[in-house]
Motif scaffolding. Structure first.
Motif, PDB file in Angstrom:
ATOM      1  N   TYR B  28       7.122 -23.843 -19.726  1.00  0.00           N
ATOM      2  CA  TYR B  28       6.073 -24.851 -19.685  1.00  0.00           C
ATOM      3  C   TYR B  28       5.660 -25.168 -21.112  1.00  0.00           C
ATOM      4  O   TYR B  28       5.662 -24.304 -21.972  1.00  0.00           O
ATOM      5  CB  TYR B  28       4.841 -24.335 -18.939  1.00  0.00           C
ATOM      6  CG  TYR B  28       5.031 -24.129 -17.459  1.00  0.00           C
ATOM      7  CD1 TYR B  28       5.162 -25.218 -16.598  1.00  0.00           C
ATOM      8  CD2 TYR B  28       5.052 -22.860 -16.909  1.00  0.00           C
ATOM      9  CE1 TYR B  28       5.313 -25.039 -15.235  1.00  0.00           C
ATOM     10  CE2 TYR B  28       5.201 -22.662 -15.544  1.00  0.00           C
ATOM     11  CZ  TYR B  28       5.336 -23.756 -14.718  1.00  0.00           C
ATOM     12  OH  TYR B  28       5.475 -23.576 -13.378  1.00  0.00           O
ATOM     13  N   VAL B  35       5.674 -21.886 -23.238  1.00  0.00           N
ATOM     14  CA  VAL B  35       5.407 -20.671 -22.476  1.00  0.00           C
ATOM     15  C   VAL B  35       6.592 -20.434 -21.549  1.00  0.00           C
ATOM     16  O   VAL B  35       6.958 -21.300 -20.773  1.00  0.00           O
ATOM     17  CB  VAL B  35       4.125 -20.805 -21.619  1.00  0.00           C
ATOM     18  CG1 VAL B  35       3.866 -19.529 -20.840  1.00  0.00           C
ATOM     19  CG2 VAL B  35       2.930 -21.138 -22.495  1.00  0.00           C
ATOM     20  N   ALA B  37       7.617 -18.869 -18.481  1.00  0.00           N
ATOM     21  CA  ALA B  37       7.040 -18.240 -17.292  1.00  0.00           C
ATOM     22  C   ALA B  37       8.082 -17.429 -16.537  1.00  0.00           C
ATOM     23  O   ALA B  37       7.766 -16.399 -15.949  1.00  0.00           O
ATOM     24  CB  ALA B  37       6.437 -19.298 -16.383  1.00  0.00           C
ATOM     25  N   GLY B  60       4.488 -14.554 -13.298  1.00  0.00           N
ATOM     26  CA  GLY B  60       5.446 -15.601 -12.954  1.00  0.00           C
ATOM     27  C   GLY B  60       5.732 -15.737 -11.472  1.00  0.00           C
ATOM     28  O   GLY B  60       6.654 -16.449 -11.071  1.00  0.00           O
ATOM     29  N   LYS B  61       4.910 -15.119 -10.633  1.00  0.00           N
ATOM     30  CA  LYS B  61       5.148 -15.161  -9.188  1.00  0.00           C
ATOM     31  C   LYS B  61       5.058 -16.583  -8.635  1.00  0.00           C
ATOM     32  O   LYS B  61       5.956 -17.039  -7.931  1.00  0.00           O
ATOM     33  CB  LYS B  61       4.134 -14.275  -8.452  1.00  0.00           C
ATOM     34  CG  LYS B  61       4.145 -12.820  -8.882  1.00  0.00           C
ATOM     35  CD  LYS B  61       3.181 -11.991  -8.057  1.00  0.00           C
ATOM     36  CE  LYS B  61       1.727 -12.386  -8.225  1.00  0.00           C
ATOM     37  NZ  LYS B  61       1.203 -12.155  -9.575  1.00  0.00           N
ATOM     38  N   SER B  62       3.986 -17.277  -8.982  1.00  0.00           N
ATOM     39  CA  SER B  62       3.816 -18.643  -8.470  1.00  0.00           C
ATOM     40  C   SER B  62       4.900 -19.567  -9.006  1.00  0.00           C
ATOM     41  O   SER B  62       5.353 -20.479  -8.305  1.00  0.00           O
ATOM     42  CB  SER B  62       2.437 -19.196  -8.853  1.00  0.00           C
ATOM     43  OG  SER B  62       1.428 -18.428  -8.253  1.00  0.00           O
ATOM     44  N   THR B  63       5.303 -19.326 -10.233  1.00  0.00           N
ATOM     45  CA  THR B  63       6.374 -20.141 -10.815  1.00  0.00           C
ATOM     46  C   THR B  63       7.663 -19.955 -10.025  1.00  0.00           C
ATOM     47  O   THR B  63       8.351 -20.938  -9.710  1.00  0.00           O
ATOM     48  CB  THR B  63       6.580 -19.758 -12.292  1.00  0.00           C
ATOM     49  OG1 THR B  63       5.313 -19.792 -12.952  1.00  0.00           O
ATOM     50  CG2 THR B  63       7.535 -20.706 -12.972  1.00  0.00           C
TER      51      THR B  63
HETATM   52  N1  ADP Z   1       1.724 -25.689 -15.089  1.00  0.00           N
HETATM   53  C1  ADP Z   1       1.729 -24.765 -16.067  1.00  0.00           C
HETATM   54  N2  ADP Z   1       1.584 -25.151 -17.359  1.00  0.00           N
HETATM   55  C2  ADP Z   1       1.592 -24.244 -18.347  1.00  0.00           C
HETATM   56  N3  ADP Z   1       1.724 -22.927 -18.173  1.00  0.00           N
HETATM   57  C3  ADP Z   1       1.853 -22.473 -16.911  1.00  0.00           C
HETATM   58  C4  ADP Z   1       1.871 -23.364 -15.801  1.00  0.00           C
HETATM   59  N4  ADP Z   1       2.021 -22.630 -14.670  1.00  0.00           N
HETATM   60  C5  ADP Z   1       2.112 -21.349 -15.073  1.00  0.00           C
HETATM   61  N5  ADP Z   1       2.013 -21.245 -16.405  1.00  0.00           N
HETATM   62  C6  ADP Z   1       2.086 -19.979 -17.185  1.00  0.00           C
HETATM   63  O1  ADP Z   1       3.212 -19.266 -16.746  1.00  0.00           O
HETATM   64  C7  ADP Z   1       2.914 -17.883 -16.615  1.00  0.00           C
HETATM   65  C8  ADP Z   1       3.169 -17.428 -15.199  1.00  0.00           C
HETATM   66  O2  ADP Z   1       2.209 -18.002 -14.329  1.00  0.00           O
HETATM   67  P1  ADP Z   1       2.229 -17.839 -12.736  1.00  0.00           P
HETATM   68  O3  ADP Z   1       3.604 -18.117 -12.266  1.00  0.00           O
HETATM   69  O4  ADP Z   1       1.168 -18.675 -12.202  1.00  0.00           O
HETATM   70  O5  ADP Z   1       1.906 -16.300 -12.567  1.00  0.00           O
HETATM   71  P2  ADP Z   1       1.357 -15.511 -11.307  1.00  0.00           P
HETATM   72  O6  ADP Z   1       1.478 -16.387 -10.109  1.00  0.00           O
HETATM   73  O7  ADP Z   1       2.216 -14.290 -11.227  1.00  0.00           O
HETATM   74  O8  ADP Z   1      -0.055 -15.152 -11.594  1.00  0.00           O
HETATM   75  C9  ADP Z   1       1.467 -17.714 -17.052  1.00  0.00           C
HETATM   76  O9  ADP Z   1       1.482 -17.315 -18.400  1.00  0.00           O
HETATM   77  C10 ADP Z   1       0.889 -19.091 -16.922  1.00  0.00           C
HETATM   78  O10 ADP Z   1      -0.122 -19.307 -17.859  1.00  0.00           O
END
Ligand code: ADP
Ligand code: MG
Lengths: 202, 257
Positions: B28, B35, B37, B60-63
């Motif tokens: 991202y 970043v 992820a 990175g779970k949601s990613t």
């Molecule tokens: N749309 C986005 N833009 C920028 N950074 C993102 C975005 N989505 C996630 N991130 C970054 O990617 C990393 C993983 O996030 P995420 O997948 O949401 O983790 P989790 O679901 O495990 O909490 C984090 O550092 C987060 O800040």
């Protein structure tokens, strides 16, 4: 999918369903709808008040200045344009507020065109209602004003047929205005990524 | 044609892996900074399994959920669903996939606020081309299945968190998906309600054979999962099989699986 040798059908959202969703949306987000409607109400009220004032003046036998007509036409067009921008702005805000809902619909399999459809139906509905209100306010305000100035003979100068024609005109212009103002917001909504459904902030 | 569940169509011909991630990288842009992820995730998910993706917040779970669910495109690597590379799909085919093959469950439930429980469950079926009557019948059936037969016409705001998540589960099942993707499904629920939701998911997994992939940091999920993938800083840390977990649980509670 094509890769499996299957064909993706061209699906359509039934109008009845789309209409129902849009109507609920207007009802539940009442105050947001009022803000969107305000632009149309004001624009149409101004248009109708000018038309009504001109009709009363004509029927009362007063001499009208042709240059005055051009000036008023110009003013009405400008006011409608300003309203257009106002509605677009209100609709854009409404779209950003609904990012999660739109993203979710996309996760559930909505095509972009469904989202566009929903926003257009919603704005047409709001535009229609706003036009009727605007028409009423426009006529009411001018008649009331003239009533104070000229007394009851004003009612003789109001032709009901013409006032009814203004209603039709209002509905056509107001609804169109509202729908045109939604072109850009609907595009923005349709381009909202499905992943927006997961966003937690904002 | 729309009525028949289309699950078996690919099941019959498909391989044992329903999802395959190969070296998936997702970056991202945060202003000028990049970043990362996901940093090279390779993962094969077996048809019919209950897989939990565990890891701390920001790992990175949601990613990964977005990548598997076709909600966003990876920066590198590829994701295959039923051996179809998702990068090859156009917008309409992706919408079709989201509609028929995958059911989504979110931490924040994500019911459409203007629609009743039943209407919410009907929505994916309407998008999928089912007639309103058929969608009503199936919607009622599904809401009964998740224990909400009495709450058909309630708006989300009139339902508790647990009830909303049940509606979301019914909605996820609407088009007989092969996969249910859940992102922190118990994240906004209290302990007991969360447990009920997990048990419901497990039951659906067993009875309907739907593959469940759940991102979570809820340790309650450990008990029901066939496999647990631990991720950390966008990489797979380790993968735990059910067998190993079962022994441990058995030791503690003295009950054989
Ligand atoms: N749309 C986005 N833009 C920028 N950074 C993102 C975005 N989505 C996630 N991130 C970054 O990617 C990393 C993983 O996030 P995420 O997948 O949401 O983790 P989790 O679901 O495990 O909490 C984090 O550092 C987060 O800040
Ligand atoms: Mg997350």
């Amino acid at each position: 999918m094509k890769k499996d040798g299957r064909q993706v059908e061209r699906l359509q959202l039934p109008f009845r369903v789309a209409f129902h969703i849009s109507m609920q949306s207007v009802r539940i987000r009442f105050w947001r709808s009022v803000i969107t409607a305000a632009g149309t109400v004001l624009g149409i009220a101004f248009l109708v008040s000018v038309l009504t004032a001109m009709m009363i003046q004509r029927n009362s036998g007063a001499i009208t200045d042709p240059s005055e007509r051009y000036r008023m036409t110009w003013l009405v067009i400008m006011s409608l344009l300003v309203c257009l921008v106002g509605i677009t702005n209100a609709m854009l805000m409404s779209v950003t507020e609904r990012y999660k809902e739109i993203g979710t619909m996309k996760c559930l399999g909505a095509y972009d065109i469904f989202i566009v459809e929903l926003f257009f139906i919603e704005s047409a509905l709001v535009g229609l209602i706003a036009s009727v209100i605007g028409w009423f306010l426009g006529v009411f305000a001018v008649v009331l004003l003239k009533l104070f100035g000229e007394g009851f003979k004003v009612f003789g100068w109001v032709s009901p047929g013409e006032v009814f024609l203004y209603l039709i005109l209002s509905i056509v212009i107001g609804t169109l205005l509202s729908v045109i103002a939604t072109i850009i917001p609907a595009q923005v909504a349709a381009r909202m990524p499905a992943a927006a459904a997961l966003r937690v902030e904002v | 044609m729309a009525v028949q569940p289309q699950t078996n169509q690919t099941t019959a011909t498909g391989t044992e892996y329903i999802v395959r991630c190969k070296d998936v990288v997702k970056e991202y842009m945060m202003g000028t900074q990049i970043v990362r992820a996901l940093n090279g995730v390779t993962l094969d998910i077996v048809r019919g399994e209950y897989l939990s993706i565990m890891g701390p917040s920001g790992s990175g779970k949601s990613t990964l959920f977005n990548m598997i669910g076709g909600l966003d495109k990876p920066t590198g690597g590829s994701v295959f669903i039923n051996d179809v590379d998702m990068a090859q799909l156009d917008a309409q085919e992706l919408a079709f996939l989201r509609c028929r093959t995958i059911g989504y469950i979110f931490q924040t439930f994500n019911l459409i606020p203007v629609m009743t429980a039943l209407e919410n469950v009907m929505l994916p079926m309407i998008f999928g081309g089912l007639s309103t009557d058929e969608a009503i019948d199936r919607g009622i059936e599904l809401l009964k299945l998740v224990g909400l037969g009495e709450r058909l016409h309630h708006k989300p705001s009139e339902l508790s968190g647990g009830q909303q998540q049940r509606v979301a589960i019914a909605r996820a099942l609407a088009n007989n998906p092969q996969i249910i993707l859940a992102d922190e499904p118990t994240g906004n629920l209290d302990l007991r309600t969360g447990k009920e939701i997990i048990e419901l998911l497990r039951q659906l997994n067993k009875e309907q054979g739907v593959t469940i992939i759940s991102a979570t940091h809820d340790l309650k999920m450990v008990d029901v999962s066939d496999r647990i993938v631990w991720i950390r800083d966008g990489r797979i840390d380790r993968v735990e099989e059910r067998a190993a977990v079962e022994v441990r649980v058995g030791d503690v509670e003295g009950t054989p699986g």
